[in-house]
Motif scaffolding. Structure first.
Motif, PDB file in Angstrom:
ATOM      1  N   ILE A 184       0.809  -1.212   0.000  1.00 13.65           N
ATOM      2  CA  ILE A 184       0.000   0.000   0.000  1.00 13.65           C
ATOM      3  C   ILE A 184       0.846   1.267   0.000  1.00 13.65           C
ATOM      4  CG2 ILE A 184      -0.237   0.083   2.521  1.00 13.65           C
ATOM      5  CD1 ILE A 184      -3.100   1.087   2.100  1.00 13.65           C
ATOM      6  N   PHE A 185       2.102   1.172   0.496  1.00 11.03           N
ATOM      7  CA  PHE A 185       2.968   2.346   0.579  1.00 11.03           C
ATOM      8  C   PHE A 185       4.143   2.305  -0.402  1.00 11.03           C
ATOM      9  CE2 PHE A 185       1.372   2.219   5.128  1.00 11.03           C
ATOM     10  CZ  PHE A 185       0.418   3.213   4.921  1.00 11.03           C
ATOM     11  N   GLN A 186       4.208   1.283  -1.243  1.00 12.88           N
ATOM     12  CA  GLN A 186       5.310   1.174  -2.195  1.00 12.88           C
ATOM     13  C   GLN A 186       5.379   2.392  -3.122  1.00 12.88           C
ATOM     14  OE1 GLN A 186       7.833  -0.980  -2.863  1.00 12.88           O
ATOM     15  NE2 GLN A 186       7.422  -2.245  -1.066  1.00 12.88           N
ATOM     16  N   GLY A 187       4.231   2.928  -3.488  1.00 10.25           N
ATOM     17  CA  GLY A 187       4.211   4.042  -4.426  1.00 10.25           C
ATOM     18  C   GLY A 187       4.641   5.368  -3.853  1.00 10.25           C
ATOM     19  N   VAL A 188       4.759   5.464  -2.515  1.00 12.90           N
ATOM     20  CA  VAL A 188       5.143   6.738  -1.898  1.00 12.90           C
ATOM     21  C   VAL A 188       6.422   6.629  -1.071  1.00 12.90           C
ATOM     22  CG1 VAL A 188       2.777   7.595  -1.840  1.00 12.90           C
ATOM     23  CG2 VAL A 188       3.674   6.352   0.149  1.00 12.90           C
ATOM     24  N   LYS A 189       7.111   5.508  -1.121  1.00 11.63           N
ATOM     25  CA  LYS A 189       8.343   5.407  -0.341  1.00 11.63           C
ATOM     26  C   LYS A 189       9.420   6.286  -0.966  1.00 11.63           C
ATOM     27  CE  LYS A 189      10.242   1.179  -2.435  1.00 11.63           C
ATOM     28  NZ  LYS A 189      10.688  -0.209  -2.155  1.00 11.63           N
ATOM     29  N   ALA A 190      10.256   6.860  -0.118  1.00 17.21           N
ATOM     30  CA  ALA A 190      11.224   7.864  -0.568  1.00 17.21           C
ATOM     31  C   ALA A 190      12.364   7.268  -1.370  1.00 17.21           C
ATOM     32  CB  ALA A 190      11.787   8.617   0.635  1.00 17.21           C
ATOM     33  N   GLY A 191      12.785   6.062  -1.033  1.00 22.82           N
ATOM     34  CA  GLY A 191      14.006   5.550  -1.648  1.00 22.82           C
ATOM     35  C   GLY A 191      15.192   6.349  -1.148  1.00 22.82           C
ATOM     36  N   ASP A 192      16.038   6.778  -2.062  1.00 23.27           N
ATOM     37  CA  ASP A 192      17.236   7.541  -1.693  1.00 23.27           C
ATOM     38  C   ASP A 192      16.865   9.002  -1.461  1.00 23.27           C
ATOM     39  OD1 ASP A 192      19.736   8.608  -1.335  1.00 23.27           O
ATOM     40  OD2 ASP A 192      20.575   7.817  -3.200  1.00 23.27           O
ATOM     41  N   VAL A 193      17.031   9.462  -0.225  1.00 25.36           N
ATOM     42  CA  VAL A 193      16.747  10.860   0.103  1.00 25.36           C
ATOM     43  C   VAL A 193      17.802  11.788  -0.499  1.00 25.36           C
ATOM     44  CG1 VAL A 193      16.498  12.506   2.019  1.00 25.36           C
ATOM     45  CG2 VAL A 193      15.485  10.223   2.194  1.00 25.36           C
ATOM     46  N   GLY A 194      19.001  11.258  -0.759  1.00 20.29           N
ATOM     47  CA  GLY A 194      20.065  12.077  -1.348  1.00 20.29           C
ATOM     48  C   GLY A 194      20.908  12.796  -0.323  1.00 20.29           C
ATOM     49  N   ILE A 195      20.993  12.235   0.886  1.00 22.12           N
ATOM     50  CA  ILE A 195      21.787  12.824   1.967  1.00 22.12           C
ATOM     51  C   ILE A 195      22.738  11.755   2.482  1.00 22.12           C
ATOM     52  CG2 ILE A 195      21.734  13.866   4.268  1.00 22.12           C
ATOM     53  CD1 ILE A 195      18.891  14.840   3.615  1.00 22.12           C
ATOM     54  N   ARG A 196      24.020  12.119   2.638  1.00 21.32           N
ATOM     55  CA  ARG A 196      25.014  11.210   3.180  1.00 21.32           C
ATOM     56  C   ARG A 196      25.676  11.856   4.391  1.00 21.32           C
ATOM     57  NH1 ARG A 196      22.414   9.076  -0.012  1.00 21.32           N
ATOM     58  NH2 ARG A 196      23.035   7.819  -1.830  1.00 21.32           N
ATOM     59  N   PHE A 197      26.091  11.027   5.337  1.00 22.72           N
ATOM     60  CA  PHE A 197      26.686  11.490   6.586  1.00 22.72           C
ATOM     61  C   PHE A 197      28.113  10.960   6.679  1.00 22.72           C
ATOM     62  CE2 PHE A 197      22.145  11.171   6.959  1.00 22.72           C
ATOM     63  CZ  PHE A 197      21.773  12.354   7.575  1.00 22.72           C
ATOM     64  N   VAL A 198      29.043  11.842   7.017  1.00 23.37           N
ATOM     65  CA  VAL A 198      30.454  11.476   7.109  1.00 23.37           C
ATOM     66  C   VAL A 198      30.965  11.878   8.486  1.00 23.37           C
ATOM     67  CG1 VAL A 198      32.762  11.826   6.167  1.00 23.37           C
ATOM     68  CG2 VAL A 198      30.790  11.823   4.637  1.00 23.37           C
ATOM     69  N   LEU A 199      31.561  10.933   9.193  1.00 25.02           N
ATOM     70  CA  LEU A 199      32.112  11.243  10.513  1.00 25.02           C
ATOM     71  C   LEU A 199      33.296  12.177  10.343  1.00 25.02           C
ATOM     72  CD1 LEU A 199      32.011  10.772  13.552  1.00 25.02           C
ATOM     73  CD2 LEU A 199      33.522   8.793  13.218  1.00 25.02           C
ATOM     74  N   ASP A 200      33.169  13.373  10.891  1.00 20.52           N
ATOM     75  CA  ASP A 200      34.188  14.411  10.743  1.00 20.52           C
ATOM     76  C   ASP A 200      35.133  14.449  11.933  1.00 20.52           C
ATOM     77  OD1 ASP A 200      34.985  17.075   9.277  1.00 20.52           O
ATOM     78  OD2 ASP A 200      34.736  17.640  11.388  1.00 20.52           O
ATOM     79  N   GLN A 201      34.579  14.282  13.128  1.00 22.77           N
ATOM     80  CA  GLN A 201      35.400  14.437  14.337  1.00 22.77           C
ATOM     81  C   GLN A 201      34.668  13.823  15.526  1.00 22.77           C
ATOM     82  OE1 GLN A 201      36.281  18.531  15.201  1.00 22.77           O
ATOM     83  NE2 GLN A 201      37.872  18.076  16.701  1.00 22.77           N
ATOM     84  N   VAL A 202      35.433  13.244  16.462  1.00 18.83           N
ATOM     85  CA  VAL A 202      34.899  12.786  17.740  1.00 18.83           C
ATOM     86  C   VAL A 202      35.612  13.563  18.832  1.00 18.83           C
ATOM     87  CG1 VAL A 202      34.583  10.852  19.321  1.00 18.83           C
ATOM     88  CG2 VAL A 202      34.389  10.479  16.848  1.00 18.83           C
ATOM     89  N   ILE A 203      34.846  14.225  19.676  1.00 21.76           N
ATOM     90  CA  ILE A 203      35.398  14.991  20.788  1.00 21.76           C
ATOM     91  C   ILE A 203      34.893  14.364  22.083  1.00 21.76           C
ATOM     92  CG2 ILE A 203      35.587  17.265  21.871  1.00 21.76           C
ATOM     93  CD1 ILE A 203      34.873  18.487  19.141  1.00 21.76           C
ATOM     94  N   ARG A 204      35.791  14.039  22.979  1.00 19.87           N
ATOM     95  CA  ARG A 204      35.425  13.365  24.226  1.00 19.87           C
ATOM     96  C   ARG A 204      35.731  14.254  25.429  1.00 19.87           C
ATOM     97  NH1 ARG A 204      34.669   7.859  23.067  1.00 19.87           N
ATOM     98  NH2 ARG A 204      35.416   7.277  20.977  1.00 19.87           N
ATOM     99  N   LYS A 205      34.856  14.185  26.428  1.00 19.38           N
ATOM    100  CA  LYS A 205      35.058  14.967  27.645  1.00 19.38           C
ATOM    101  C   LYS A 205      34.522  14.203  28.848  1.00 19.38           C
ATOM    102  CE  LYS A 205      34.094  19.486  29.771  1.00 19.38           C
ATOM    103  NZ  LYS A 205      33.435  20.811  29.576  1.00 19.38           N
ATOM    104  N   ALA A 206      35.361  14.027  29.849  1.00 11.05           N
ATOM    105  CA  ALA A 206      34.924  13.383  31.085  1.00 11.05           C
ATOM    106  C   ALA A 206      34.101  14.375  31.913  1.00 11.05           C
ATOM    107  CB  ALA A 206      36.135  12.912  31.888  1.00 11.05           C
ATOM    108  N   THR A 207      33.116  13.859  32.623  1.00 10.53           N
ATOM    109  CA  THR A 207      32.248  14.702  33.436  1.00 10.53           C
ATOM    110  C   THR A 207      31.922  13.990  34.740  1.00 10.53           C
ATOM    111  OG1 THR A 207      30.073  15.786  33.537  1.00 10.53           O
ATOM    112  CG2 THR A 207      30.217  13.748  32.270  1.00 10.53           C
ATOM    113  N   ASN A 208      31.561  14.752  35.761  1.00 11.56           N
ATOM    114  CA  ASN A 208      31.137  14.134  37.014  1.00 11.56           C
ATOM    115  C   ASN A 208      29.624  14.113  37.156  1.00 11.56           C
ATOM    116  OD1 ASN A 208      30.586  16.822  37.491  1.00 11.56           O
ATOM    117  ND2 ASN A 208      31.615  16.916  39.479  1.00 11.56           N
ATOM    118  N   LYS A 209      28.909  14.439  36.091  1.00 12.65           N
ATOM    119  CA  LYS A 209      27.448  14.436  36.145  1.00 12.65           C
ATOM    120  C   LYS A 209      26.915  13.052  35.812  1.00 12.65           C
ATOM    121  CE  LYS A 209      26.812  19.325  35.106  1.00 12.65           C
ATOM    122  NZ  LYS A 209      26.193  20.333  34.210  1.00 12.65           N
TER     123      LYS A 209
END
Length: 329
Positions: free
Chosen positions: A136-161
């Motif tokens: 029922i939803f095959q005709g409206v599924k998006a398929g490829d949205v055209g957006i890609r995500f690339v890991l640029d940086q990981v920043i780590r910080k210790a906290t006492n919370k």
């Protein structure tokens, strides 16, 4: 199917927090484990509470969001007049800010990369469970949205919370967290221990760049061996959808409007893994798109965007859409 109406009434839905309960304060380690550390039992959203706080703090937010909605409509009505990228693919650099008190909260690079991989699969329509989209939803599924995500940086910080809440403290060095890195050109994600069973929350286009991005609980970030049924990375898929201006599929009201024309009216949020073909009690009793990423079903049972949602997300990168800085060649 819904029509794209109700711009003004939707100017109040700009920030989203997915949660089981709402907490106002962070808890310091000196207080011991917080009593509000509830187990995750179902997705819920504290969007209205977060929204009201932002509107009070920034009286100009409503007008900015209305302008973005109007730009979104212009794009969807005539997308060919807007230039995005030549190859149609928009690449989003991602900065992951990890705030940790324990070794378990200091999630591994492999777990972080698994979240990027899930986002890329879900937003390209290559996720294996996309094959489960009902006829029922095959005709409206998006398929490829055209957006890609690339890991640029990981920043780590210790906290006492011991935990954090939706007051955005994790996004501020002054609050014990980490300021966002280049938020107009990079998607910032904060991974931390969210209190009250909160899974995550996102800021819509138009909000302050100082708090822009997505916050995720460390147990719902990436593909994990714990945290089922939210262990397949779909919480981030949902939250990034909000960051790209998607509303909840039920429009945050009974039979509400999500401003997308090809998603059926939903009575409200759906939870768990609903049976196939479940219908809403809204006008026309349509079959609900419970497998849509913007519903509240379990990770295992959400696996599609609609074509209308794709158009709405792409509109954020066009002129006036609020994310134009991410679509530069």
């Amino acid at each position: 199917m819904k029509k794209l109406v109700g711009l003004i009434c939707y100017c109040a839905l700009f920030t989203v927090g997915c949660t089981k309960s709402s907490i106002d304060e962070t808890t310091d380690v000196t207080n011991g484990l917080a009593a509000n550390e509830a187990p995750i039992t179902a997705r819920h959203c504290a969007s209205q509470d977060v929204l009201e706080a932002q509107l009070k703090a920034d009286p100009t937010l409503a007008s900015r969001m209305q302008a973005i909605e109007e730009a979104s409509l212009r794009f969807q009505q005539n997308p060919e007049q807007f230039r995005l990228l030549a190859n149609g693919i928009i690449e989003i650099p991602v900065v992951v800010n990890v705030l940790y008190r324990t070794a378990a909260e200091n999630i591994s690079l492999a777990q972080i990369q698994s979240q990027i991989d899930v986002l890329n699969a879900d937003y390209s329509g290559t996720n294996p469970d996309a094959a489960n989209v009902p006829t029922i939803f095959q005709g409206v599924k998006a398929g490829d949205v055209g957006i890609r995500f690339v890991l640029d940086q990981v920043i780590r910080k210790a906290t006492n919370k011991t935990s954090w809440t939706t007051n955005d403290a994790m996004k501020k060095t002054s609050g014990g967290g980490l300021n966002p890195t280049s938020p107009t050109t990079k998607l910032n994600m904060w991974c931390c221990n969210l209190s009250g069973g909160i899974l995550g929350y996102a800021q819509f286009p138009g909000g302050s760049s100082a708090t822009d991005g997505v916050v995720m609980d460390n147990n719902a970030f990436g593909v994990t061996t714990t945290g089922a049924p939210y262990n397949k990375g779909r919480t981030a898929t949902h939250e990034v959808g909000h960051w790209l201006n998607l509303r909840h599929i039920w429009g945050d009201a009974q039979c509400g409007n999500d401003l997308v024309s090809d998603t059926p009216l939903h009575t409200g949020a759906n939870y768990g893994c609903p049976a196939a073909g479940v219908r809403s009690t809204c006008s026309g009793t349509p079959v609900m798109m419970t497998m849509n990423y913007m519903d509240y079903t379990d990770d295992l049972c959400m696996y599609m965007f609609s074509a209308g949602q794709k158009a709405r997300m792409k509109a954020t990168f066009a002129t006036g859409g609020g994310r134009t800085g991410f679509a530069q060649p």
